[in-house]
Structures are given as C-alpha cells and as structure tokens.
Design a protein around this motif. Sequence first.
Motif, mmCIF file in Angstrom:
data_model
loop_
_atom_site.group_PDB
_atom_site.id
_atom_site.type_symbol
_atom_site.label_atom_id
_atom_site.label_comp_id
_atom_site.label_asym_id
_atom_site.label_seq_id
_atom_site.Cartn_x
_atom_site.Cartn_y
_atom_site.Cartn_z
ATOM 1 N N ASP A 62 3.649 -24.995 25.897
ATOM 2 C CA ASP A 62 2.416 -24.709 25.173
ATOM 3 C C ASP A 62 2.341 -23.202 24.997
ATOM 4 O OD1 ASP A 62 -1.108 -25.463 25.734
ATOM 5 O OD2 ASP A 62 -0.047 -24.611 24.026
ATOM 6 N N GLU A 63 2.902 -22.728 23.917
ATOM 7 C CA GLU A 63 3.122 -21.302 23.668
ATOM 8 C C GLU A 63 1.877 -20.459 23.870
ATOM 9 O OE1 GLU A 63 4.361 -18.458 19.963
ATOM 10 O OE2 GLU A 63 4.987 -20.543 19.946
ATOM 11 N N LEU A 64 0.815 -20.807 23.253
ATOM 12 C CA LEU A 64 -0.366 -19.966 23.285
ATOM 13 C C LEU A 64 -0.910 -19.789 24.699
ATOM 14 C CD1 LEU A 64 -1.980 -18.356 21.305
ATOM 15 C CD2 LEU A 64 -3.466 -20.314 20.970
ATOM 16 N N ASP A 65 -1.143 -20.889 25.410
ATOM 17 C CA ASP A 65 -1.709 -20.800 26.761
ATOM 18 C C ASP A 65 -0.773 -20.083 27.725
ATOM 19 O OD1 ASP A 65 -3.985 -22.103 25.982
ATOM 20 O OD2 ASP A 65 -3.369 -24.050 26.763
ATOM 21 N N GLU A 66 0.494 -20.436 27.715
ATOM 22 C CA GLU A 66 1.438 -19.813 28.650
ATOM 23 C C GLU A 66 1.660 -18.341 28.331
ATOM 24 O OE1 GLU A 66 4.998 -21.741 29.830
ATOM 25 O OE2 GLU A 66 4.080 -23.723 29.712
ATOM 26 N N CYS A 67 1.732 -18.003 27.050
ATOM 27 C CA CYS A 67 1.922 -16.604 26.668
ATOM 28 C C CYS A 67 0.712 -15.766 27.077
ATOM 29 C CB CYS A 67 2.164 -16.477 25.168
ATOM 30 S SG CYS A 67 3.759 -17.123 24.617
ATOM 31 N N VAL A 68 -0.478 -16.289 26.846
ATOM 32 C CA VAL A 68 -1.691 -15.559 27.227
ATOM 33 C C VAL A 68 -1.724 -15.346 28.728
ATOM 34 C CG1 VAL A 68 -4.214 -15.743 27.371
ATOM 35 C CG2 VAL A 68 -3.053 -16.238 25.215
ATOM 36 N N ARG A 69 -1.446 -16.406 29.507
ATOM 37 C CA ARG A 69 -1.439 -16.277 30.975
ATOM 38 C C ARG A 69 -0.392 -15.269 31.432
ATOM 39 N NH1 ARG A 69 -2.242 -22.139 31.487
ATOM 40 N NH2 ARG A 69 0.001 -22.248 31.380
ATOM 41 N N ALA A 70 0.792 -15.328 30.844
ATOM 42 C CA ALA A 70 1.868 -14.414 31.245
ATOM 43 C C ALA A 70 1.499 -12.969 30.941
ATOM 44 C CB ALA A 70 3.172 -14.791 30.547
ATOM 45 N N LEU A 71 0.967 -12.731 29.763
ATOM 46 C CA LEU A 71 0.641 -11.361 29.387
ATOM 47 C C LEU A 71 -0.562 -10.829 30.160
ATOM 48 C CD1 LEU A 71 1.381 -11.492 25.569
ATOM 49 C CD2 LEU A 71 2.788 -10.524 27.393
ATOM 50 N N GLU A 72 -1.494 -11.701 30.533
ATOM 51 C CA GLU A 72 -2.630 -11.266 31.354
ATOM 52 C C GLU A 72 -2.184 -10.881 32.761
ATOM 53 O OE1 GLU A 72 -6.345 -13.794 29.439
ATOM 54 O OE2 GLU A 72 -5.304 -14.593 31.188
ATOM 55 N N SER A 73 -1.091 -11.465 33.220
ATOM 56 C CA SER A 73 -0.631 -11.246 34.595
ATOM 57 C C SER A 73 0.511 -10.246 34.704
ATOM 58 C CB SER A 73 -0.171 -12.578 35.197
ATOM 59 O OG SER A 73 -1.216 -13.507 35.183
ATOM 60 N N VAL A 74 0.937 -9.686 33.593
ATOM 61 C CA VAL A 74 2.148 -8.859 33.617
ATOM 62 C C VAL A 74 2.007 -7.645 34.534
ATOM 63 C CG1 VAL A 74 1.679 -7.412 31.567
ATOM 64 C CG2 VAL A 74 4.015 -7.969 32.184
ATOM 65 N N HIS A 75 0.849 -7.001 34.563
ATOM 66 C CA HIS A 75 0.686 -5.824 35.420
ATOM 67 C C HIS A 75 0.713 -6.214 36.899
ATOM 68 C CE1 HIS A 75 0.118 -2.914 32.258
ATOM 69 N NE2 HIS A 75 -0.644 -3.791 31.643
ATOM 70 N N ALA A 76 0.018 -7.285 37.237
ATOM 71 C CA ALA A 76 0.040 -7.755 38.628
ATOM 72 C C ALA A 76 1.458 -8.160 39.016
ATOM 73 C CB ALA A 76 -0.923 -8.923 38.802
ATOM 74 N N PHE A 77 2.187 -8.769 38.093
ATOM 75 C CA PHE A 77 3.575 -9.165 38.340
ATOM 76 C C PHE A 77 4.441 -7.927 38.595
ATOM 77 C CE2 PHE A 77 7.846 -10.178 36.703
ATOM 78 C CZ PHE A 77 8.171 -11.248 37.517
ATOM 79 N N LEU A 78 4.281 -6.922 37.767
ATOM 80 C CA LEU A 78 5.077 -5.696 37.911
ATOM 81 C C LEU A 78 4.803 -4.973 39.230
ATOM 82 C CD1 LEU A 78 4.837 -4.241 34.304
ATOM 83 C CD2 LEU A 78 6.929 -4.924 35.486
ATOM 84 N N HIS A 79 3.595 -5.128 39.754
ATOM 85 C CA HIS A 79 3.228 -4.442 40.997
ATOM 86 C C HIS A 79 3.320 -5.359 42.206
ATOM 87 C CE1 HIS A 79 1.983 -0.814 38.925
ATOM 88 N NE2 HIS A 79 1.425 -1.586 38.021
ATOM 89 N N ASN A 80 3.982 -6.510 42.040
ATOM 90 C CA ASN A 80 4.168 -7.476 43.133
ATOM 91 C C ASN A 80 2.849 -7.876 43.784
ATOM 92 O OD1 ASN A 80 7.036 -7.509 42.892
ATOM 93 N ND2 ASN A 80 7.055 -5.522 43.889
ATOM 94 N N GLU A 81 1.832 -8.104 42.960
ATOM 95 C CA GLU A 81 0.507 -8.448 43.461
ATOM 96 C C GLU A 81 0.188 -9.940 43.291
ATOM 97 O OE1 GLU A 81 -1.911 -5.805 41.162
ATOM 98 O OE2 GLU A 81 -1.419 -4.070 42.395
ATOM 99 N N LEU A 82 1.146 -10.727 42.839
ATOM 100 C CA LEU A 82 0.920 -12.155 42.631
ATOM 101 C C LEU A 82 1.453 -12.962 43.798
ATOM 102 C CD1 LEU A 82 2.008 -12.581 38.889
ATOM 103 C CD2 LEU A 82 -0.307 -12.378 39.788
ATOM 104 N N LEU A 83 0.856 -14.110 44.004
ATOM 105 C CA LEU A 83 1.428 -15.062 44.955
ATOM 106 C C LEU A 83 2.797 -15.470 44.442
ATOM 107 C CD1 LEU A 83 -1.686 -17.332 45.558
ATOM 108 C CD2 LEU A 83 -0.800 -15.549 47.067
ATOM 109 N N GLU A 84 3.692 -15.834 45.326
ATOM 110 C CA GLU A 84 5.065 -16.147 44.917
ATOM 111 C C GLU A 84 5.116 -17.276 43.885
ATOM 112 O OE1 GLU A 84 8.851 -15.215 44.465
ATOM 113 O OE2 GLU A 84 7.431 -14.086 45.685
ATOM 114 N N ALA A 85 4.269 -18.287 44.038
ATOM 115 C CA ALA A 85 4.251 -19.402 43.079
ATOM 116 C C ALA A 85 3.845 -18.916 41.693
ATOM 117 C CB ALA A 85 3.302 -20.500 43.557
ATOM 118 N N ASP A 86 2.873 -18.011 41.627
ATOM 119 C CA ASP A 86 2.447 -17.461 40.337
ATOM 120 C C ASP A 86 3.531 -16.574 39.738
ATOM 121 O OD1 ASP A 86 -0.014 -18.759 40.534
ATOM 122 O OD2 ASP A 86 -0.942 -17.051 41.556
#
Length: 85
Positions: free
Chosen positions: A7-31
């Motif tokens: 589901d391109e729209l939902d997954e892309c939006v979620r991924a882009l909203e989380s990109v900064h937290a991902f880059l700074h290792n601030e997400l739970l491992e599952a996320d």
Amino acid sequence: MSSHDHDELDECVRALESVHAFLHNELLEADADMIRHHLHACERCMENFEIESTITEMIQRSQVPAAAPVTLTSRITRLSVRRRA
C-alpha cells in the motif's frame, strides 16, 4: 506513481515520517525493521532516505562536540553520590 506490491501511500508516509528517528536509532527494532523492509522495496523512499542520510551526516560532521561545563558535571556527580547513599 511507480507500482509497488504494498500500500504505497500509507507505507511511504509512515516511512518518511519516521526517517529522522530511524537515522538516529530512536525506533524500536521492530519499527526499524519495517522501515528497512520498506526502503528496500520502494526506490522513491530509498532516494529520499539517502538524501536525508547525507544531510544528517553532514550536519553531524559540522557540529563541534559539546562537553558539559565542569561545574555542571561535578554537581551531577555530587547529586548521584548522595542518592546512592
């Protein structure tokens, strides 16, 4: 829009909203795993991620590491010692 098997729209939006937290290792491992999976499947998001990653790296390299003032460090140490006692 390019075709994806998700589901391109939902997954892309979620991924882009989380990109900064991902880059700074601030997400739970599952996320973080979910973001990794999406980035591998979505070329457009991977391109955005690479841009954000480059910008983050450049900012980190340009910042001078800041150390806490000696007075603050000693105050914190004294507080820590008092609480343990």
